[in-house]
Design an enzyme around this catalytic site. Structure first.
Site, PDB file in Angstrom:
ATOM      1  N   ARG A 248      -0.073   4.790   3.004  1.00  0.00           N
ATOM      2  CA  ARG A 248      -0.030   4.529   4.435  1.00  0.00           C
ATOM      3  C   ARG A 248       0.263   5.729   5.327  1.00  0.00           C
ATOM      4  NH1 ARG A 248       3.982  -0.390   4.606  1.00  0.00           N
ATOM      5  NH2 ARG A 248       4.344   0.068   2.387  1.00  0.00           N
TER       6      ARG A 248
ATOM      7  N   TRP B 238      -9.324   5.699  -0.050  1.00  0.00           N
ATOM      8  CA  TRP B 238      -9.879   6.296  -1.255  1.00  0.00           C
ATOM      9  C   TRP B 238      -9.030   5.841  -2.424  1.00  0.00           C
ATOM     10  CZ3 TRP B 238      -8.289   9.610   2.843  1.00  0.00           C
ATOM     11  CH2 TRP B 238      -6.989  10.105   2.725  1.00  0.00           C
TER      12      TRP B 238
ATOM     13  N   CYS C 163       0.828  -1.211   0.000  1.00  0.00           N
ATOM     14  CA  CYS C 163       0.000   0.000   0.000  1.00  0.00           C
ATOM     15  C   CYS C 163       0.861   1.259   0.000  1.00  0.00           C
ATOM     16  CB  CYS C 163      -0.922   0.010   1.219  1.00  0.00           C
ATOM     17  SG  CYS C 163      -1.937   1.498   1.341  1.00  0.00           S
TER      18      CYS C 163
ATOM     19  N   GLU D  90      -5.318   3.227 -10.241  1.00  0.00           N
ATOM     20  CA  GLU D  90      -5.932   1.910  -9.999  1.00  0.00           C
ATOM     21  C   GLU D  90      -7.073   1.686 -10.990  1.00  0.00           C
ATOM     22  OE1 GLU D  90      -6.441   2.841  -5.500  1.00  0.00           O
ATOM     23  OE2 GLU D  90      -6.193   0.666  -5.666  1.00  0.00           O
TER      24      GLU D  90
END
Ligand code: ARG
Length: 377
Positions: free
Chosen positions: A73, A242, A70, A247
């Site tokens: 973070r 969000w 991720c 992506e």
């Protein structure tokens, strides 16, 4: 491995977690030594132990902090943790999942949030959601072999059809939730339409883009990963952040085994697709990403771009270093799928440690969410 089945928490993991919690939150009402004794006694008597509210909050946030794939973070401490350990029936669980979507969506001001449902215990299996995310679009294979909708969901779409879902057969049909509790048959639930915020995609410079009729949903809420805290497994702990535009604009709409839209966008833009060296794919890709960011911003739905998010990640690395912590990170997931080399996260390597607490995608969970297909996204 079947982690939704009972697995006795390992004392070493429990101890490690309780110590971590106390080292980052000193001055607890119950001192460390007493809490350790309590946990050990519970483990010995009942085969499990129950996290306090503060431990649950901390455990979920640190699981995010430790998620090496991720990039987002930096805000791990602000994760909202909803304790749903008391929800038992599929109806309760469905209502709680709907609440999660409503609160996380927050009319477009998307908030990072996790709802934690009951862990597995020796007496009762943990509840499960089969879907990979709370909101997903169905995918269908037509008779002539062509695809409609999200190809990444064709296996799961087959599953829910077998369970009785009447599929509309469109490009952006929201899949129903499959909820399973203690040894019962899985139950289908619709996600109420009004809870799913979606953004119609348009491009600031190409009016034709809107006519493609593309859209995407506002809240990516992963629902098939097991949260593991101090040896306790929470197989149902849906969480969301969000979106980062890429992506959607560089993967979901673009991957050949998803919506595969680059040729469609290239035609719309009038690009010369006769040779790879015209870089028509790259041009179509950038315009698609511009459309995604533009549309979410125009709709007032929180989204971030990969340049901003890369810089934030470096801020996160620096902050964590100041705290004396390492940041485990997986280069191939952290580097954005477009313009990698012009983001700062590209030009370095990362610590590859696997720290606990964490989120895990188990083989059986992956199979449930793909209808047994070998790959998911
Ligand atoms: N990549 C996934 C998707 O496109 C979502 C993963 C989580 N993403 C996030 N921004 N929290 O649906």
């Amino acid at each position: 491995m079947h982690h939704d089945q009972w697995r006795m928490p390992d004392w070493t993991e429990a101890e490690e977690f309780i110590r971590l919690f106390h080292s980052e939150h000193p001055n607890q009402p119950v001192p460390l030594s007493m809490r350790l004794r309590q946990v050990r006694e519970h483990l010995e008597t009942y085969g499990t132990y129950r996290h306090t509210r503060a431990e649950l909050d901390f455990g979920a946030r640190v699981a995010w902090r430790n998620s090496s794939r991720c990039i987002g973070r930096l805000y791990w401490q602000s994760l909202r943790v909803i304790d749903r350990r008391n929800a038992v029936t599929p109806d309760d669980i469905h209502a709680n999942l709907c609440d999660h979507l409503r609160m996380a969506t927050n009319d477009g001001r998307v908030r990072p949030m996790i709802s934690i449902f009951a862990p597995a215990t020796p007496y009762r299996a943990a509840p499960l959601v089969w879907n990979s995310q709370l909101v997903r679009y169905a995918g269908y294979r037509a008779e002539d072999g062509t695809a409609i909708g999200d190809r990444g969901q064709t296996g799961f779409t087959e599953t829910v059809r077998r369970l009785g879902w009447q599929s509309p057969g469109g490009w952006f049909d929201i899949l129903p939730l499959v909820i399973q509790t203690h040894g019962d048959k899985p139950q289908l639930y619709d996600v109420p339409r009004e809870l799913v915020l979606e953004v119609p995609l348009s491009h600031p410079d190409f009016p034709g883009f809107a006519r493609l009729g593309l859209r995407w949903y506002a809240v990516p809420a992963i629902s098939n990963m097991r949260l593991s805290i101090g040896g306790v497994d929470y197989p149902l702990a849906p969480f969301n952040g969000w979106y980062m535009g890429t992506e959607i604009g560089a993967r979901n709409l673009v991957d050949p085994d998803r919506y595969d839209l680059l040729p469609v966008v290239a035609r719309l833009l009038g690009l010369d697709t006769s040779s790879e060296s015209t870089l028509w794919r790259d041009r179509a890709l950038v315009e698609t990403n511009i459309a995604v960011l533009h549309s979410f911003e125009a709709a007032g739905v929180k989204i971030t771009d990969h340049h901003t998010e890369s810089r934030r990640f470096l801020t996160h690395l620096a902050r964590e270093r100041e705290q004396g912590r390492i940041v485990p990170a997986d280069w191939s997931w952290i580097v954005p799928p477009v313009s990698g080399g012009i983001t700062p996260v590209f030009h370095r390597y990362y610590d590859e440690a696997e720290l606990r607490p964490n989120f895990h995608l188990d083989e059986d969970a992956r199979e449930r969410s793909t209808g047994g297909c070998p790959v998911d996204h």
